[in-house]
Design a protein around this motif. Sequence first.
Motif, PDB file in Angstrom:
ATOM      1  N   SER A  26     -13.396  -0.434   3.055  1.00  0.00           N
ATOM      2  CA  SER A  26     -14.109   0.457   4.141  1.00  0.00           C
ATOM      3  C   SER A  26     -14.180  -0.036   5.552  1.00  0.00           C
ATOM      4  CB  SER A  26     -15.771   0.225   3.617  1.00  0.00           C
ATOM      5  OG  SER A  26     -15.782   0.628   2.388  1.00  0.00           O
ATOM      6  N   PRO A  27     -14.161   0.994   6.565  1.00  0.00           N
ATOM      7  CA  PRO A  27     -14.042   0.601   7.918  1.00  0.00           C
ATOM      8  C   PRO A  27     -14.883  -0.715   8.607  1.00  0.00           C
ATOM      9  CG  PRO A  27     -13.901   2.910   7.541  1.00  0.00           C
ATOM     10  CD  PRO A  27     -14.013   2.327   6.297  1.00  0.00           C
ATOM     11  N   ALA A  28     -16.079  -0.696   8.022  1.00  0.00           N
ATOM     12  CA  ALA A  28     -17.172  -1.627   8.426  1.00  0.00           C
ATOM     13  C   ALA A  28     -16.658  -3.196   8.011  1.00  0.00           C
ATOM     14  CB  ALA A  28     -18.495  -1.163   7.771  1.00  0.00           C
ATOM     15  N   THR A  29     -15.801  -3.219   6.997  1.00  0.00           N
ATOM     16  CA  THR A  29     -15.339  -4.597   6.625  1.00  0.00           C
ATOM     17  C   THR A  29     -14.452  -5.163   7.434  1.00  0.00           C
ATOM     18  OG1 THR A  29     -13.651  -3.994   5.204  1.00  0.00           O
ATOM     19  CG2 THR A  29     -15.543  -4.045   4.292  1.00  0.00           C
ATOM     20  N   GLY A  30     -13.367  -4.356   8.134  1.00  0.00           N
ATOM     21  CA  GLY A  30     -12.548  -4.770   9.047  1.00  0.00           C
ATOM     22  C   GLY A  30     -11.237  -5.545   8.401  1.00  0.00           C
ATOM     23  N   ILE A  31     -11.259  -5.156   7.164  1.00  0.00           N
ATOM     24  CA  ILE A  31     -10.290  -6.081   6.308  1.00  0.00           C
ATOM     25  C   ILE A  31      -9.026  -5.271   6.426  1.00  0.00           C
ATOM     26  CG2 ILE A  31      -9.582  -6.182   3.883  1.00  0.00           C
ATOM     27  CD1 ILE A  31     -12.432  -7.325   3.196  1.00  0.00           C
ATOM     28  N   MET A  32      -8.796  -3.944   6.585  1.00  0.00           N
ATOM     29  CA  MET A  32      -7.575  -3.430   6.528  1.00  0.00           C
ATOM     30  C   MET A  32      -7.075  -3.639   8.180  1.00  0.00           C
ATOM     31  SD  MET A  32      -5.275  -1.573   4.933  1.00  0.00           S
ATOM     32  CE  MET A  32      -6.179  -0.216   3.732  1.00  0.00           C
ATOM     33  N   GLY A  33      -5.957  -4.496   8.090  1.00  0.00           N
ATOM     34  CA  GLY A  33      -5.227  -4.473   9.377  1.00  0.00           C
ATOM     35  C   GLY A  33      -5.935  -5.749   9.996  1.00  0.00           C
ATOM     36  N   GLY A  34      -7.004  -6.339   9.280  1.00  0.00           N
ATOM     37  CA  GLY A  34      -7.538  -7.508   9.887  1.00  0.00           C
ATOM     38  C   GLY A  34      -6.820  -9.034   9.276  1.00  0.00           C
ATOM     39  N   SER A  35      -7.347 -10.158   9.778  1.00  0.00           N
ATOM     40  CA  SER A  35      -7.000 -11.456   9.447  1.00  0.00           C
ATOM     41  C   SER A  35      -7.636 -11.987   8.256  1.00  0.00           C
ATOM     42  CB  SER A  35      -7.266 -12.170  10.627  1.00  0.00           C
ATOM     43  OG  SER A  35      -8.524 -12.392  11.097  1.00  0.00           O
ATOM     44  N   GLU A  36      -8.911 -11.500   7.886  1.00  0.00           N
ATOM     45  CA  GLU A  36      -9.484 -11.828   6.492  1.00  0.00           C
ATOM     46  C   GLU A  36      -9.631 -10.969   5.665  1.00  0.00           C
ATOM     47  OE1 GLU A  36     -12.613 -15.135   9.208  1.00  0.00           O
ATOM     48  OE2 GLU A  36     -13.353 -12.967   8.043  1.00  0.00           O
TER      49      GLU A  36
ATOM     50  N   ASN B 234     -10.504  -5.230  -3.378  1.00  0.00           N
ATOM     51  CA  ASN B 234     -10.945  -5.462  -2.313  1.00  0.00           C
ATOM     52  C   ASN B 234     -11.535  -4.103  -1.599  1.00  0.00           C
ATOM     53  OD1 ASN B 234      -8.519  -4.342  -1.492  1.00  0.00           O
ATOM     54  ND2 ASN B 234      -8.239  -5.833   0.136  1.00  0.00           N
ATOM     55  N   ASP B 235     -12.666  -4.375  -0.768  1.00  0.00           N
ATOM     56  CA  ASP B 235     -13.249  -3.200  -0.413  1.00  0.00           C
ATOM     57  C   ASP B 235     -12.738  -3.195   1.118  1.00  0.00           C
ATOM     58  OD1 ASP B 235     -15.050  -1.366   1.148  1.00  0.00           O
ATOM     59  OD2 ASP B 235     -16.904  -2.410   0.341  1.00  0.00           O
TER      60      ASP B 235
ATOM     61  N   GLU C 272     -10.187  -0.131  -2.240  1.00  0.00           N
ATOM     62  CA  GLU C 272     -10.860   0.913  -2.269  1.00  0.00           C
ATOM     63  C   GLU C 272     -12.063   0.819  -1.270  1.00  0.00           C
ATOM     64  OE1 GLU C 272     -10.470   2.863  -4.603  1.00  0.00           O
ATOM     65  OE2 GLU C 272      -9.087   1.691  -5.959  1.00  0.00           O
ATOM     66  N   THR C 273     -12.689   2.105  -1.234  1.00  0.00           N
ATOM     67  CA  THR C 273     -13.802   2.352  -0.295  1.00  0.00           C
ATOM     68  C   THR C 273     -15.035   2.454  -0.849  1.00  0.00           C
ATOM     69  OG1 THR C 273     -13.237   4.605   0.021  1.00  0.00           O
ATOM     70  CG2 THR C 273     -12.537   3.158   1.441  1.00  0.00           C
ATOM     71  N   ASP C 274     -15.182   2.657  -2.061  1.00  0.00           N
ATOM     72  CA  ASP C 274     -16.499   2.781  -3.054  1.00  0.00           C
ATOM     73  C   ASP C 274     -16.210   2.468  -4.479  1.00  0.00           C
ATOM     74  OD1 ASP C 274     -16.204   5.647  -4.324  1.00  0.00           O
ATOM     75  OD2 ASP C 274     -15.172   5.893  -2.270  1.00  0.00           O
ATOM     76  N   ASP C 275     -17.401   2.072  -4.922  1.00  0.00           N
ATOM     77  CA  ASP C 275     -17.227   1.847  -6.506  1.00  0.00           C
ATOM     78  C   ASP C 275     -15.929   0.896  -6.694  1.00  0.00           C
ATOM     79  OD1 ASP C 275     -19.602   3.226  -7.162  1.00  0.00           O
ATOM     80  OD2 ASP C 275     -18.411   4.997  -7.342  1.00  0.00           O
ATOM     81  N   VAL C 276     -15.937  -0.107  -5.799  1.00  0.00           N
ATOM     82  CA  VAL C 276     -14.594  -1.072  -5.771  1.00  0.00           C
ATOM     83  C   VAL C 276     -14.335  -1.452  -7.184  1.00  0.00           C
ATOM     84  CG1 VAL C 276     -13.396  -2.922  -4.757  1.00  0.00           C
ATOM     85  CG2 VAL C 276     -15.035  -1.559  -3.349  1.00  0.00           C
TER      86      VAL C 276
ATOM     87  N   ALA D 160       1.004  -1.259  -0.130  1.00  0.00           N
ATOM     88  CA  ALA D 160      -0.133  -0.026   0.009  1.00  0.00           C
ATOM     89  C   ALA D 160       0.983   1.144  -0.016  1.00  0.00           C
ATOM     90  CB  ALA D 160      -0.933   0.040   1.063  1.00  0.00           C
ATOM     91  N   VAL D 161       1.524   1.570  -1.069  1.00  0.00           N
ATOM     92  CA  VAL D 161       2.269   2.682  -1.269  1.00  0.00           C
ATOM     93  C   VAL D 161       1.624   4.053  -1.049  1.00  0.00           C
ATOM     94  CG1 VAL D 161       4.055   3.675  -2.869  1.00  0.00           C
ATOM     95  CG2 VAL D 161       3.850   1.417  -2.908  1.00  0.00           C
ATOM     96  N   ALA D 162       2.072   5.047  -0.514  1.00  0.00           N
ATOM     97  CA  ALA D 162       1.636   6.267  -0.343  1.00  0.00           C
ATOM     98  C   ALA D 162       1.704   7.057  -1.785  1.00  0.00           C
ATOM     99  CB  ALA D 162       2.267   7.024   0.643  1.00  0.00           C
ATOM    100  N   ASP D 163       0.626   7.713  -2.261  1.00  0.00           N
ATOM    101  CA  ASP D 163       0.620   8.300  -3.213  1.00  0.00           C
ATOM    102  C   ASP D 163       1.420   9.595  -3.235  1.00  0.00           C
ATOM    103  OD1 ASP D 163      -1.177   6.407  -4.465  1.00  0.00           O
ATOM    104  OD2 ASP D 163      -2.751   7.281  -3.676  1.00  0.00           O
ATOM    105  N   TRP D 164       1.536  10.060  -2.290  1.00  0.00           N
ATOM    106  CA  TRP D 164       2.029  11.659  -2.124  1.00  0.00           C
ATOM    107  C   TRP D 164       3.281  11.457  -0.918  1.00  0.00           C
ATOM    108  CZ3 TRP D 164      -3.400  11.018  -1.302  1.00  0.00           C
ATOM    109  CH2 TRP D 164      -3.899  11.401  -2.649  1.00  0.00           C
ATOM    110  N   ARG D 165       4.327  12.451  -0.944  1.00  0.00           N
ATOM    111  CA  ARG D 165       5.130  12.597   0.006  1.00  0.00           C
ATOM    112  C   ARG D 165       5.418  13.979   0.132  1.00  0.00           C
ATOM    113  NH1 ARG D 165       8.081  12.356  -4.999  1.00  0.00           N
ATOM    114  NH2 ARG D 165       9.538  14.025  -5.297  1.00  0.00           N
ATOM    115  N   VAL D 166       5.921  14.359   1.216  1.00  0.00           N
ATOM    116  CA  VAL D 166       6.036  15.754   1.767  1.00  0.00           C
ATOM    117  C   VAL D 166       7.336  16.481   0.952  1.00  0.00           C
ATOM    118  CG1 VAL D 166       6.162  17.301   3.588  1.00  0.00           C
ATOM    119  CG2 VAL D 166       4.843  15.439   3.904  1.00  0.00           C
TER     120      VAL D 166
END
Length: 413
Positions: free
Chosen positions: A347-357, A344-345, A321-325, A269-275
């Motif tokens: 969105s916070p409700a999915t629990g996927i980001m940082g989760g085990s599934e 993959n979706d 993505e979080t919408d229109d995946v 998950a590469v950051a799109d921008w840098r400072v």
Amino acid sequence: MKRVLLIIGGGIAAYKSLLLIRLLKGAGYAVTPVLTRAGSEFVTALSVGALAGEKVHEALFDLTAEAEMGHIELSRSADLIVVAPGTADLMAKMATGRADDLASTLLLATDTPVLVAPAMNVRMWQHPATQRNLATLRSDGVRFVGPDEGEMACGEYGPGRMAEPAAIFAAIQGMFEGPLSGRHVLVTSGPTHEPIDPVRYIANRSSGAQGTAIAAALRDLGARVTFVTGPASVPPPQGVDVVRVETAAQMLVAVEAALPADAAVMAAAVADWRVENAGASKMKKVAGALPVLSFAENPDILATVSKGAARPALVVGFAAETDDVLAHARAKRLRKGCDWIVANDVSPATGIMGGSENAVTLITGSGEETWERAPKEEVARRLALRIAEALGAAVTPGTSAPGAARNKASGTA
């Protein structure tokens, strides 16, 4: 019956070779042990021979054996040569073609595949001479498993610990039996950290768990895996070549250095921008005054690999993505020029980001497959099997991912 010629170098990790012999014998492999002079300081020929059930070879000038050119026969009769522990000295001899003892002579007098499990002090491993030798041996086709990172007998911490016997055994099985044996796959994983100043950074919530699971699944199918990881919250898998980076710019350099490869799985998950105006020292809070940050685009690693001269035969991207995946993922595949996109979706409700599934849709040029929500290890296994099929490897019947027969890879060379 497959025969493994096991060369045991000198080092405290030599005791692990005894456990490795037990694993190999238990799986039905024949083990011919070679014990170096330094190795005999840590394990005995008696213990090695008892576990292997064969004569332990130690001396180059064994008159009985050499009457029949024993050192040549030893190297030629094996299906695989394993060096564990692979010391800095043994690696240096291999890289420079020295042959001043039985082990180094065997390694020079063979065209049998060689697998090395390095083991040495962290400073020895990181020394430019060792890294040059490593690069030379890899270019010569020598395979490596490890080293791992951790506490060492000398009290220091870092990379240099010999891989655990189970990981070495898995690498051996992969070289003999895995559908991706002989293939090199590049995997990126984790987030990148883009500094604001020396103590602050921009990042995202990626744990690196999915990329780590993919690297392990590819390793288990026999691939040599280069694992380029940002600062993930999960440890890297054993038995892969780990390259640690912090920023997107560093990840691009590491990715380009790892090419060529047969396939690339760009799961980071590469950051799109840098400072652009990152501070050289910590920015101090001033009452009533907010800092102004100027942003610049980071390099597009997926597009660079997909459109580069050293492009792998199969390039797999990810779209979190979080919408229109699916719409965003389809557009991304075309825009970036990769062969597949794993959408993959998150969105916070999915629990996927940082989760085990994870629950993903695999998008190729010839179709789409939606896989049911499953542990990230299972998603990784399915993807690894699809990659093996796309690269033309023979996959054991009954182990293919759902839909594999319907949808083949597209856009691959």
